[in-house]
Design a protein around this motif. Structure first.
Motif, mmCIF file in Angstrom:
data_model
loop_
_atom_site.group_PDB
_atom_site.id
_atom_site.type_symbol
_atom_site.label_atom_id
_atom_site.label_comp_id
_atom_site.label_asym_id
_atom_site.label_seq_id
_atom_site.Cartn_x
_atom_site.Cartn_y
_atom_site.Cartn_z
ATOM 1 N N GLY A 50 0.844 -1.189 0.000
ATOM 2 C CA GLY A 50 0.000 0.000 0.000
ATOM 3 C C GLY A 50 0.877 1.236 0.000
ATOM 4 O O GLY A 50 2.004 1.212 -0.509
ATOM 5 N N ILE A 51 0.381 2.310 0.597
ATOM 6 C CA ILE A 51 1.157 3.553 0.624
ATOM 7 C C ILE A 51 1.829 3.763 1.977
ATOM 8 O O ILE A 51 2.266 4.864 2.301
ATOM 9 N N GLY A 52 1.912 2.702 2.767
ATOM 10 C CA GLY A 52 2.694 2.734 3.984
ATOM 11 C C GLY A 52 2.074 3.492 5.127
ATOM 12 O O GLY A 52 0.863 3.674 5.221
ATOM 13 N N GLY A 53 2.948 3.940 6.012
ATOM 14 C CA GLY A 53 2.562 4.572 7.262
ATOM 15 C C GLY A 53 3.796 4.562 8.134
ATOM 16 O O GLY A 53 4.850 5.077 7.744
ATOM 17 N N ILE A 54 3.703 3.909 9.291
ATOM 18 C CA ILE A 54 4.880 3.701 10.136
ATOM 19 C C ILE A 54 4.937 2.245 10.571
ATOM 20 O O ILE A 54 3.914 1.566 10.654
ATOM 21 N N PHE A 55 6.135 1.767 10.831
ATOM 22 C CA PHE A 55 6.333 0.416 11.346
ATOM 23 C C PHE A 55 7.634 0.393 12.136
ATOM 24 O O PHE A 55 8.632 1.007 11.726
ATOM 25 N N PHE A 56 7.639 -0.297 13.279
ATOM 26 C CA PHE A 56 8.848 -0.430 14.089
ATOM 27 C C PHE A 56 8.765 -1.703 14.912
ATOM 28 O O PHE A 56 7.686 -2.252 15.132
ATOM 29 N N ASP A 57 9.908 -2.161 15.368
ATOM 30 C CA ASP A 57 9.954 -3.336 16.236
ATOM 31 C C ASP A 57 11.193 -3.254 17.110
ATOM 32 O O ASP A 57 12.113 -2.466 16.854
ATOM 33 N N ASP A 58 11.235 -4.078 18.161
ATOM 34 C CA ASP A 58 12.383 -4.149 19.073
ATOM 35 C C ASP A 58 12.718 -2.791 19.678
ATOM 36 O O ASP A 58 13.888 -2.493 19.956
ATOM 37 N N LEU A 59 11.729 -1.947 19.884
ATOM 38 C CA LEU A 59 11.985 -0.615 20.421
ATOM 39 C C LEU A 59 12.106 -0.699 21.942
ATOM 40 O O LEU A 59 11.133 -1.011 22.643
ATOM 41 N N ASP A 60 13.300 -0.422 22.480
ATOM 42 C CA ASP A 60 13.541 -0.561 23.914
ATOM 43 C C ASP A 60 14.354 0.597 24.502
ATOM 44 O O ASP A 60 15.016 0.439 25.539
ATOM 45 N N SER A 61 14.357 1.733 23.849
ATOM 46 C CA SER A 61 15.074 2.890 24.366
ATOM 47 C C SER A 61 14.321 4.160 23.938
ATOM 48 O O SER A 61 13.559 4.125 22.969
ATOM 49 N N PRO A 62 14.455 5.264 24.681
ATOM 50 C CA PRO A 62 15.460 5.490 25.721
ATOM 51 C C PRO A 62 15.137 4.830 27.061
ATOM 52 O O PRO A 62 16.026 4.496 27.828
ATOM 53 N N ASP A 63 13.859 4.660 27.379
ATOM 54 C CA ASP A 63 13.468 3.962 28.602
ATOM 55 C C ASP A 63 12.045 3.454 28.421
ATOM 56 O O ASP A 63 11.332 3.857 27.512
ATOM 57 N N GLN A 64 11.640 2.564 29.306
ATOM 58 C CA GLN A 64 10.349 1.891 29.143
ATOM 59 C C GLN A 64 9.181 2.866 29.166
ATOM 60 O O GLN A 64 8.237 2.741 28.377
ATOM 61 N N GLU A 65 9.221 3.839 30.062
ATOM 62 C CA GLU A 65 8.114 4.784 30.183
ATOM 63 C C GLU A 65 7.951 5.602 28.907
ATOM 64 O O GLU A 65 6.833 5.799 28.415
ATOM 65 N N GLU A 66 9.063 6.082 28.359
ATOM 66 C CA GLU A 66 8.992 6.889 27.150
ATOM 67 C C GLU A 66 8.505 6.065 25.956
ATOM 68 O O GLU A 66 7.695 6.539 25.159
ATOM 69 N N VAL A 67 8.978 4.839 25.828
ATOM 70 C CA VAL A 67 8.545 4.013 24.696
ATOM 71 C C VAL A 67 7.062 3.687 24.816
ATOM 72 O O VAL A 67 6.317 3.716 23.833
ATOM 73 N N PHE A 68 6.608 3.382 26.035
ATOM 74 C CA PHE A 68 5.183 3.114 26.236
ATOM 75 C C PHE A 68 4.346 4.321 25.840
ATOM 76 O O PHE A 68 3.313 4.189 25.170
ATOM 77 N N ASN A 69 4.772 5.504 26.251
ATOM 78 C CA ASN A 69 4.031 6.720 25.899
ATOM 79 C C ASN A 69 4.018 6.948 24.388
ATOM 80 O O ASN A 69 3.016 7.411 23.831
ATOM 81 N N PHE A 70 5.124 6.609 23.730
ATOM 82 C CA PHE A 70 5.161 6.733 22.272
ATOM 83 C C PHE A 70 4.174 5.767 21.621
ATOM 84 O O PHE A 70 3.402 6.147 20.725
ATOM 85 N N VAL A 71 4.175 4.520 22.063
ATOM 86 C CA VAL A 71 3.260 3.524 21.501
ATOM 87 C C VAL A 71 1.812 3.934 21.746
ATOM 88 O O VAL A 71 0.948 3.791 20.867
ATOM 89 N N LYS A 72 1.540 4.476 22.935
ATOM 90 C CA LYS A 72 0.184 4.929 23.228
ATOM 91 C C LYS A 72 -0.216 6.076 22.297
ATOM 92 O O LYS A 72 -1.348 6.116 21.802
ATOM 93 N N SER A 73 0.719 6.987 22.046
ATOM 94 C CA SER A 73 0.430 8.083 21.108
ATOM 95 C C SER A 73 0.096 7.547 19.722
ATOM 96 O O SER A 73 -0.817 8.032 19.050
ATOM 97 N N CYS A 74 0.841 6.528 19.278
ATOM 98 C CA CYS A 74 0.580 5.926 17.958
ATOM 99 C C CYS A 74 -0.784 5.264 17.935
ATOM 100 O O CYS A 74 -1.551 5.411 16.970
ATOM 101 N N ALA A 75 -1.112 4.529 18.992
ATOM 102 C CA ALA A 75 -2.410 3.843 19.047
ATOM 103 C C ALA A 75 -3.554 4.837 19.021
ATOM 104 O O ALA A 75 -4.606 4.593 18.419
ATOM 105 N N GLU A 76 -3.358 5.978 19.651
ATOM 106 C CA GLU A 76 -4.408 6.987 19.710
ATOM 107 C C GLU A 76 -4.640 7.678 18.369
ATOM 108 O O GLU A 76 -5.618 8.415 18.215
ATOM 109 N N THR A 77 -3.764 7.447 17.389
ATOM 110 C CA THR A 77 -3.966 8.053 16.065
ATOM 111 C C THR A 77 -4.828 7.200 15.144
ATOM 112 O O THR A 77 -5.213 7.665 14.068
#
Length: 430
Positions: A310-337
Protein backbone atom coordinates in the motif's frame (compact mmCIF):
# COMPACT_ATOMS: atom_id res chain seq x y z
CA UNK A 1 -3.17 -19.03 29.72
CA UNK A 2 -4.15 -17.26 26.59
CA UNK A 3 -7.28 -15.83 25.16
CA UNK A 4 -8.42 -13.61 22.33
CA UNK A 5 -11.41 -11.32 21.95
CA UNK A 6 -12.37 -11.12 18.28
CA UNK A 7 -14.80 -8.67 16.75
CA UNK A 8 -15.64 -9.41 13.12
CA UNK A 9 -17.96 -7.96 10.50
CA UNK A 10 -18.85 -10.20 7.59
CA UNK A 11 -21.63 -9.34 5.19
CA UNK A 12 -21.92 -12.91 3.91
CA UNK A 13 -23.81 -13.92 7.06
CA UNK A 14 -27.08 -12.77 8.54
CA UNK A 15 -26.47 -13.00 12.27
CA UNK A 16 -25.48 -10.40 14.81
CA UNK A 17 -21.92 -10.35 16.07
CA UNK A 18 -22.01 -10.74 19.81
CA UNK A 19 -19.16 -10.32 22.23
CA UNK A 20 -18.85 -13.58 24.10
CA UNK A 21 -17.55 -14.16 27.56
CA UNK A 22 -14.01 -15.49 27.81
CA UNK A 23 -13.46 -18.28 30.28
CA UNK A 24 -10.25 -17.92 32.23
CA UNK A 25 -10.24 -21.37 33.77
CA UNK A 26 -7.19 -23.45 32.99
CA UNK A 27 -7.63 -26.86 31.41
CA UNK A 28 -4.28 -28.42 31.97
CA UNK A 29 -0.62 -27.74 31.41
CA UNK A 30 1.10 -28.16 28.08
CA UNK A 31 4.63 -29.21 27.27
CA UNK A 32 6.94 -26.81 29.17
CA UNK A 33 8.67 -26.05 25.87
CA UNK A 34 5.45 -25.05 24.16
CA UNK A 35 4.80 -21.43 23.43
CA UNK A 36 1.96 -21.13 25.85
CA UNK A 37 2.12 -23.07 29.04
CA UNK A 38 -1.59 -23.33 29.72
CA UNK A 39 -4.87 -23.70 27.88
CA UNK A 40 -8.05 -21.74 28.27
CA UNK A 41 -11.52 -22.10 26.85
CA UNK A 42 -12.23 -19.37 24.32
CA UNK A 43 -15.45 -18.23 22.78
CA UNK A 44 -14.84 -16.59 19.45
CA UNK A 45 -16.93 -13.51 18.80
CA UNK A 46 -17.78 -13.45 15.13
CA UNK A 47 -20.68 -13.69 12.74
CA UNK A 48 -21.81 -17.29 12.58
CA UNK A 49 -25.06 -18.68 11.18
CA UNK A 50 -27.65 -18.42 13.90
CA UNK A 51 -25.56 -16.03 15.90
CA UNK A 52 -23.89 -18.84 17.84
CA UNK A 53 -20.37 -18.57 19.19
CA UNK A 54 -18.62 -21.95 19.10
CA UNK A 55 -16.54 -22.84 22.13
CA UNK A 56 -12.95 -23.62 21.22
CA UNK A 57 -10.01 -25.11 23.08
CA UNK A 58 -7.06 -23.31 21.68
CA UNK A 59 -3.37 -22.90 22.27
CA UNK A 60 -2.09 -19.55 21.13
CA UNK A 61 1.43 -18.71 20.12
CA UNK A 62 3.48 -15.57 20.36
CA UNK A 63 6.45 -14.50 18.33
CA UNK A 64 8.21 -11.22 17.82
CA UNK A 65 9.86 -10.53 14.49
CA UNK A 66 10.97 -7.44 12.57
CA UNK A 67 7.86 -7.82 10.50
CA UNK A 68 5.15 -9.12 12.76
CA UNK A 69 4.35 -10.36 16.20
CA UNK A 70 2.02 -13.27 16.52
CA UNK A 71 -0.37 -12.93 19.42
CA UNK A 72 -2.94 -15.53 18.60
CA UNK A 73 -4.25 -13.58 15.70
CA UNK A 74 -3.18 -14.11 12.13
CA UNK A 75 0.44 -13.92 13.12
CA UNK A 76 0.03 -10.95 15.34
CA UNK A 77 -2.47 -10.12 18.03
CA UNK A 78 -5.26 -7.85 16.95
CA UNK A 79 -6.61 -5.04 19.08
CA UNK A 80 -8.22 -1.64 19.02
CA UNK A 81 -7.19 1.86 20.05
CA UNK A 82 -8.41 3.64 23.11
CA UNK A 83 -10.21 6.90 23.21
CA UNK A 84 -12.34 6.92 20.08
CA UNK A 85 -15.62 7.90 21.64
CA UNK A 86 -18.85 8.38 19.74
CA UNK A 87 -18.27 12.10 20.11
CA UNK A 88 -15.21 11.85 17.87
CA UNK A 89 -16.81 10.04 14.96
CA UNK A 90 -20.12 11.77 15.62
CA UNK A 91 -18.50 15.13 15.04
CA UNK A 92 -17.06 13.89 11.78
CA UNK A 93 -20.35 12.46 10.59
CA UNK A 94 -22.17 15.64 11.56
CA UNK A 95 -20.45 17.62 8.84
CA UNK A 96 -17.14 18.68 10.33
CA UNK A 97 -14.28 18.93 7.86
CA UNK A 98 -13.15 15.34 7.18
CA UNK A 99 -9.56 16.30 7.86
CA UNK A 100 -10.17 18.44 10.91
CA UNK A 101 -7.52 17.52 13.48
CA UNK A 102 -8.82 15.25 16.19
CA UNK A 103 -6.80 15.58 19.37
CA UNK A 104 -7.24 12.09 20.72
CA UNK A 105 -5.44 12.92 23.95
CA UNK A 106 -8.38 15.12 24.90
CA UNK A 107 -10.91 12.49 23.85
CA UNK A 108 -9.56 9.58 25.84
CA UNK A 109 -11.68 8.58 28.78
CA UNK A 110 -10.72 9.94 32.17
CA UNK A 111 -10.05 6.40 33.32
CA UNK A 112 -7.55 5.87 30.51
CA UNK A 113 -5.80 9.13 31.29
CA UNK A 114 -5.58 8.42 35.00
CA UNK A 115 -3.75 5.13 35.06
CA UNK A 116 -3.69 5.08 38.83
CA UNK A 117 -7.47 5.26 38.96
CA UNK A 118 -9.88 2.44 39.69
CA UNK A 119 -9.14 -0.38 37.24
CA UNK A 120 -12.49 -2.07 37.76
CA UNK A 121 -14.30 1.14 36.85
CA UNK A 122 -12.10 1.64 33.80
CA UNK A 123 -12.84 -1.88 32.58
CA UNK A 124 -16.55 -1.08 32.33
CA UNK A 125 -15.85 0.85 29.12
CA UNK A 126 -14.20 -2.12 27.38
CA UNK A 127 -15.89 -4.16 24.64
CA UNK A 128 -15.06 -7.47 26.32
CA UNK A 129 -13.65 -8.74 29.62
CA UNK A 130 -9.94 -8.32 30.19
CA UNK A 131 -7.90 -11.44 29.52
CA UNK A 132 -6.16 -11.16 32.88
CA UNK A 133 -8.44 -11.24 35.92
CA UNK A 134 -9.21 -7.73 37.17
CA UNK A 135 -8.02 -8.58 40.69
CA UNK A 136 -4.65 -9.60 39.28
CA UNK A 137 -4.48 -6.39 37.26
CA UNK A 138 -5.20 -4.36 40.40
CA UNK A 139 -2.44 -6.18 42.29
CA UNK A 140 0.01 -5.47 39.45
CA UNK A 141 -1.30 -2.05 38.44
CA UNK A 142 2.18 -0.50 38.26
CA UNK A 143 3.66 -3.22 36.05
CA UNK A 144 4.08 -2.47 32.36
CA UNK A 145 2.24 -5.62 31.34
CA UNK A 146 -0.87 -4.40 33.20
CA UNK A 147 -0.66 -0.88 31.80
CA UNK A 148 -0.24 -2.26 28.28
CA UNK A 149 -3.16 -4.68 28.62
CA UNK A 150 -5.44 -1.86 29.73
CA UNK A 151 -4.20 0.33 26.89
CA UNK A 152 -4.92 -2.28 24.23
CA UNK A 153 -8.38 -2.91 25.69
CA UNK A 154 -9.02 0.85 25.51
CA UNK A 155 -7.83 0.78 21.92
CA UNK A 156 -10.14 -2.07 21.01
CA UNK A 157 -13.16 -0.35 22.54
CA UNK A 158 -12.38 2.98 20.87
CA UNK A 159 -11.91 1.62 17.38
CA UNK A 160 -14.89 -0.74 17.57
CA UNK A 161 -17.15 2.11 18.62
CA UNK A 162 -15.78 4.32 15.86
CA UNK A 163 -16.53 1.61 13.30
CA UNK A 164 -20.02 1.11 14.70
CA UNK A 165 -20.65 4.84 14.47
CA UNK A 166 -19.65 5.07 10.83
CA UNK A 167 -21.56 1.88 9.99
CA UNK A 168 -24.75 3.14 11.59
CA UNK A 169 -25.04 0.94 14.65
CA UNK A 170 -23.91 -2.40 16.01
CA UNK A 171 -22.23 -4.79 13.62
CA UNK A 172 -24.91 -6.58 11.63
CA UNK A 173 -24.53 -7.06 7.89
CA UNK A 174 -22.09 -4.18 7.70
CA UNK A 175 -23.08 -1.46 5.25
CA UNK A 176 -19.58 -0.01 4.94
CA UNK A 177 -17.18 -2.79 5.89
CA UNK A 178 -17.17 -6.08 4.05
CA UNK A 179 -14.85 -7.73 6.54
CA UNK A 180 -13.30 -6.27 9.67
CA UNK A 181 -11.52 -7.77 12.62
CA UNK A 182 -10.25 -6.42 15.92
CA UNK A 183 -8.42 -8.70 18.34
CA UNK A 184 -6.82 -8.35 21.73
CA UNK A 185 -4.47 -11.05 22.92
CA UNK A 186 -2.47 -11.66 26.07
CA UNK A 187 -0.22 -14.70 26.18
CA UNK A 188 2.46 -16.12 28.43
CA UNK A 189 4.48 -19.29 28.87
CA UNK A 190 7.93 -20.44 27.76
CA UNK A 191 9.48 -19.58 24.42
CA UNK A 192 10.07 -22.45 22.06
CA UNK A 193 13.63 -22.92 20.87
CA UNK A 194 12.54 -21.89 17.37
CA UNK A 195 11.21 -18.57 18.68
CA UNK A 196 14.30 -17.97 20.77
CA UNK A 197 16.47 -18.67 17.73
CA UNK A 198 14.51 -16.14 15.68
CA UNK A 199 14.96 -13.50 18.37
CA UNK A 200 18.68 -14.20 18.74
CA UNK A 201 19.04 -13.77 14.97
CA UNK A 202 17.86 -10.17 15.50
CA UNK A 203 20.55 -9.53 18.08
CA UNK A 204 18.71 -10.55 21.25
CA UNK A 205 20.97 -12.04 23.95
CA UNK A 206 18.70 -14.45 25.83
CA UNK A 207 19.90 -16.34 28.89
CA UNK A 208 17.44 -18.95 30.02
CA UNK A 209 17.38 -21.18 33.08
CA UNK A 210 17.23 -24.95 32.63
CA UNK A 211 16.50 -24.35 28.97
CA UNK A 212 13.44 -22.21 29.73
CA UNK A 213 12.69 -18.61 28.82
CA UNK A 214 9.45 -17.41 30.45
CA UNK A 215 7.72 -14.70 28.43
CA UNK A 216 4.64 -12.50 28.49
CA UNK A 217 3.28 -10.76 25.41
CA UNK A 218 0.22 -8.77 24.44
CA UNK A 219 -1.00 -6.64 21.61
CA UNK A 220 -3.87 -5.11 19.67
CA UNK A 221 -4.35 -5.26 15.93
CA UNK A 222 -6.97 -4.74 13.27
CA UNK A 223 -7.51 -5.18 9.54
CA UNK A 224 -10.47 -3.43 7.90
CA UNK A 225 -11.63 -4.29 4.36
CA UNK A 226 -14.35 -1.83 3.18
CA UNK A 227 -16.87 -2.57 0.44
CA UNK A 228 -16.37 0.69 -1.45
CA UNK A 229 -13.14 0.66 -3.51
CA UNK A 230 -12.68 4.38 -2.74
CA UNK A 231 -12.32 3.64 0.97
CA UNK A 232 -8.85 2.20 1.74
CA UNK A 233 -8.02 -0.91 3.71
CA UNK A 234 -6.26 -0.12 6.98
CA UNK A 235 -4.12 -2.27 9.25
CA UNK A 236 -2.61 -1.53 12.65
CA UNK A 237 -0.85 -3.52 15.32
CA UNK A 238 0.74 -2.45 18.64
CA UNK A 239 2.37 -4.95 20.98
CA UNK A 240 4.59 -5.48 24.01
CA UNK A 241 6.93 -8.38 24.78
CA UNK A 242 8.96 -9.22 27.88
CA UNK A 243 11.22 -12.15 28.72
CA UNK A 244 12.43 -13.14 32.19
CA UNK A 245 16.02 -14.34 32.20
CA UNK A 246 17.78 -16.76 34.56
CA UNK A 247 18.85 -14.03 37.01
CA UNK A 248 15.32 -12.63 37.26
CA UNK A 249 15.93 -9.56 35.10
CA UNK A 250 13.55 -8.79 32.25
CA UNK A 251 14.21 -7.92 28.65
CA UNK A 252 11.37 -5.97 27.07
CA UNK A 253 10.51 -4.26 23.82
CA UNK A 254 7.60 -2.75 21.93
CA UNK A 255 6.63 -2.99 18.28
CA UNK A 256 3.87 -2.04 15.91
CA UNK A 257 2.66 0.37 13.29
CA UNK A 258 -0.24 1.59 11.17
CA UNK A 259 -0.42 1.42 7.37
CA UNK A 260 -2.91 2.23 4.61
CA UNK A 261 -3.73 0.25 1.47
CA UNK A 262 -5.88 2.27 -0.94
CA UNK A 263 -7.26 1.01 -4.24
CA UNK A 264 -6.99 4.46 -5.83
CA UNK A 265 -4.61 7.29 -4.97
CA UNK A 266 -6.12 10.31 -3.26
CA UNK A 267 -3.35 12.78 -2.45
CA UNK A 268 -5.38 14.50 0.26
CA UNK A 269 -6.08 11.17 1.98
CA UNK A 270 -2.44 10.14 1.82
CA UNK A 271 -1.24 13.45 3.22
CA UNK A 272 -3.79 13.37 6.04
CA UNK A 273 -2.93 9.79 7.00
CA UNK A 274 0.82 10.36 7.06
CA UNK A 275 0.63 13.79 8.72
CA UNK A 276 -1.47 12.39 11.56
CA UNK A 277 1.13 9.69 12.16
CA UNK A 278 3.98 12.18 11.86
CA UNK A 279 2.44 14.48 14.46
CA UNK A 280 2.21 11.57 16.91
CA UNK A 281 5.83 10.60 16.22
CA UNK A 282 7.14 14.16 16.44
CA UNK A 283 5.85 14.50 20.01
CA UNK A 284 8.52 11.98 20.98
CA UNK A 285 11.41 12.26 18.52
CA UNK A 286 11.84 14.06 15.18
CA UNK A 287 13.59 11.02 13.67
CA UNK A 288 10.79 8.58 14.45
CA UNK A 289 8.51 9.36 11.52
CA UNK A 290 11.12 9.34 8.71
CA UNK A 291 12.79 6.21 10.08
CA UNK A 292 9.60 4.27 10.76
CA UNK A 293 8.03 5.42 7.50
CA UNK A 294 11.00 3.97 5.60
CA UNK A 295 10.86 0.78 7.66
CA UNK A 296 7.18 0.42 6.77
CA UNK A 297 7.83 0.85 3.02
CA UNK A 298 10.62 -1.73 3.15
CA UNK A 299 8.70 -4.30 5.14
CA UNK A 300 5.36 -4.20 3.30
CA UNK A 301 7.03 -4.94 -0.03
CA UNK A 302 5.86 -7.72 -2.35
CA UNK A 303 9.20 -8.74 -3.83
CA UNK A 304 7.88 -11.06 -6.53
CA UNK A 305 5.65 -8.22 -7.82
CA UNK A 306 8.09 -5.36 -7.26
CA UNK A 307 5.32 -3.45 -5.45
CA UNK A 308 4.57 -2.25 -1.95
CA UNK A 309 1.35 -3.52 -0.40
CA UNK A 310 0.00 0.00 0.00
CA UNK A 311 1.16 3.55 0.62
CA UNK A 312 2.69 2.73 3.98
CA UNK A 313 2.56 4.57 7.26
CA UNK A 314 4.88 3.70 10.14
CA UNK A 315 6.33 0.42 11.35
CA UNK A 316 8.85 -0.43 14.09
CA UNK A 317 9.95 -3.34 16.24
CA UNK A 318 12.38 -4.15 19.07
CA UNK A 319 11.99 -0.61 20.42
CA UNK A 320 13.54 -0.56 23.91
CA UNK A 321 15.07 2.89 24.37
CA UNK A 322 15.46 5.49 25.72
CA UNK A 323 13.47 3.96 28.60
CA UNK A 324 10.35 1.89 29.14
CA UNK A 325 8.11 4.78 30.18
CA UNK A 326 8.99 6.89 27.15
CA UNK A 327 8.55 4.01 24.70
CA UNK A 328 5.18 3.11 26.24
CA UNK A 329 4.03 6.72 25.90
CA UNK A 330 5.16 6.73 22.27
CA UNK A 331 3.26 3.52 21.50
CA UNK A 332 0.18 4.93 23.23
CA UNK A 333 0.43 8.08 21.11
CA UNK A 334 0.58 5.93 17.96
CA UNK A 335 -2.41 3.84 19.05
CA UNK A 336 -4.41 6.99 19.71
CA UNK A 337 -3.97 8.05 16.06
CA UNK A 338 -5.78 5.06 14.59
CA UNK A 339 -9.21 6.68 14.67
CA UNK A 340 -8.20 10.23 13.60
CA UNK A 341 -5.92 9.03 10.79
CA UNK A 342 -8.48 6.63 9.27
CA UNK A 343 -12.08 7.51 10.11
CA UNK A 344 -12.03 10.94 8.40
CA UNK A 345 -11.01 9.17 5.19
CA UNK A 346 -13.86 6.69 5.58
CA UNK A 347 -16.39 9.47 6.17
CA UNK A 348 -15.09 11.43 3.19
CA UNK A 349 -15.77 8.54 0.79
CA UNK A 350 -18.89 7.02 2.36
CA UNK A 351 -21.17 8.14 -0.46
CA UNK A 352 -18.72 7.81 -3.35
CA UNK A 353 -20.24 5.92 -6.26
CA UNK A 354 -18.18 3.28 -8.04
CA UNK A 355 -18.36 1.28 -11.25
CA UNK A 356 -18.11 -2.49 -11.75
CA UNK A 357 -14.69 -1.89 -13.29
CA UNK A 358 -13.51 -0.08 -10.15
CA UNK A 359 -14.80 -2.95 -8.02
CA UNK A 360 -12.86 -5.38 -10.22
CA UNK A 361 -9.67 -3.37 -9.65
CA UNK A 362 -10.30 -3.52 -5.91
CA UNK A 363 -10.49 -7.32 -6.18
CA UNK A 364 -7.16 -7.44 -8.04
CA UNK A 365 -5.51 -5.24 -5.39
CA UNK A 366 -6.93 -7.46 -2.67
CA UNK A 367 -5.19 -10.33 -4.39
CA UNK A 368 -1.89 -8.56 -3.76
CA UNK A 369 -2.87 -8.16 -0.10
CA UNK A 370 -3.38 -11.90 0.11
CA UNK A 371 -0.04 -12.57 -1.59
CA UNK A 372 1.88 -10.44 0.89
CA UNK A 373 0.22 -11.93 3.95
CA UNK A 374 0.66 -15.53 2.84
CA UNK A 375 4.12 -15.25 1.29
CA UNK A 376 5.99 -12.63 3.31
CA UNK A 377 4.21 -11.89 6.57
CA UNK A 378 6.50 -13.50 9.14
CA UNK A 379 3.77 -13.77 11.73
CA UNK A 380 1.42 -15.60 9.37
CA UNK A 381 4.15 -18.00 8.29
CA UNK A 382 5.19 -18.68 11.86
CA UNK A 383 1.62 -19.17 13.02
CA UNK A 384 0.77 -21.63 10.25
CA UNK A 385 3.89 -23.63 11.11
CA UNK A 386 3.07 -23.80 14.82
CA UNK A 387 1.18 -26.92 16.00
CA UNK A 388 -2.08 -26.14 17.75
CA UNK A 389 -2.46 -22.64 16.36
CA UNK A 390 -5.91 -21.27 15.57
CA UNK A 391 -5.89 -20.99 11.78
CA UNK A 392 -8.98 -18.79 11.56
CA UNK A 393 -7.30 -16.12 13.68
CA UNK A 394 -4.08 -16.35 11.70
CA UNK A 395 -5.95 -15.81 8.43
CA UNK A 396 -8.36 -13.20 9.79
CA UNK A 397 -6.48 -10.45 7.93
CA UNK A 398 -7.41 -11.82 4.51
CA UNK A 399 -10.22 -10.10 2.57
CA UNK A 400 -13.54 -11.82 2.11
CA UNK A 401 -13.10 -11.83 -1.69
CA UNK A 402 -10.22 -11.27 -4.11
CA UNK A 403 -9.28 -12.12 -7.71
CA UNK A 404 -6.29 -12.72 -9.94
CA UNK A 405 -6.08 -12.02 -13.66
CA UNK A 406 -3.40 -13.52 -15.88
CA UNK A 407 -0.69 -10.98 -16.84
CA UNK A 408 -2.90 -8.10 -15.76
CA UNK A 409 -1.55 -4.61 -16.49
CA UNK A 410 -3.72 -1.45 -16.34
CA UNK A 411 -3.95 0.84 -19.35
CA UNK A 412 -1.48 3.73 -19.31
CA UNK A 413 -2.90 7.04 -18.19
CA UNK A 414 -5.66 5.49 -16.07
CA UNK A 415 -6.12 5.88 -12.32
CA UNK A 416 -5.30 2.20 -11.99
CA UNK A 417 -1.95 2.75 -13.71
CA UNK A 418 -1.32 5.74 -11.45
CA UNK A 419 -1.90 3.57 -8.39
CA UNK A 420 0.46 0.90 -9.65
CA UNK A 421 3.19 3.45 -10.35
CA UNK A 422 3.05 4.70 -6.76
CA UNK A 423 3.28 1.14 -5.44
CA UNK A 424 6.33 0.48 -7.60
CA UNK A 425 8.05 3.71 -6.52
CA UNK A 426 7.17 4.66 -2.93
CA UNK A 427 7.07 8.41 -2.37
CA UNK A 428 7.07 10.98 0.39
CA UNK A 429 3.53 12.11 1.11
CA UNK A 430 4.19 15.13 3.30
Amino acid sequence: MTSVALYTINSSTRSIARLCQVSRSAHGTADPHSFVARFSTLRKCALFPGGKCPSLRTRQMSYSSPGRFSLGRYGKGMFLVAGATAAVTGALAAGASPFQRVEMASKISEEAENETGDIQERCKSFMSPTVTDIKVLEQRKDEMSTRMELMIMDTQAAFCRALEEVDGGTFKDGKVFEKAGVNVSVVYGNLTEEAAKQMRSRGKVLKGKDGKLPFRAMGVSSVIHPKNPHIPTVHFNYRYFEIEEADGTKQWWFGGGTDLTPVYIDLEDAAHFHMTLKEACDKHHPKYYPEFKKWCDNYFYIRHRGETRGIGGIFFDDLDSPDQEEVFNFVKSCAETVVPCYLPIVNKHLKDSFTPEEKDWQQVRRGRYVEFNLVYDRGVKFGLATPGSRIESILMSLPLTARWEYMHEPTKGTREAEMLEVLRSPKEWI
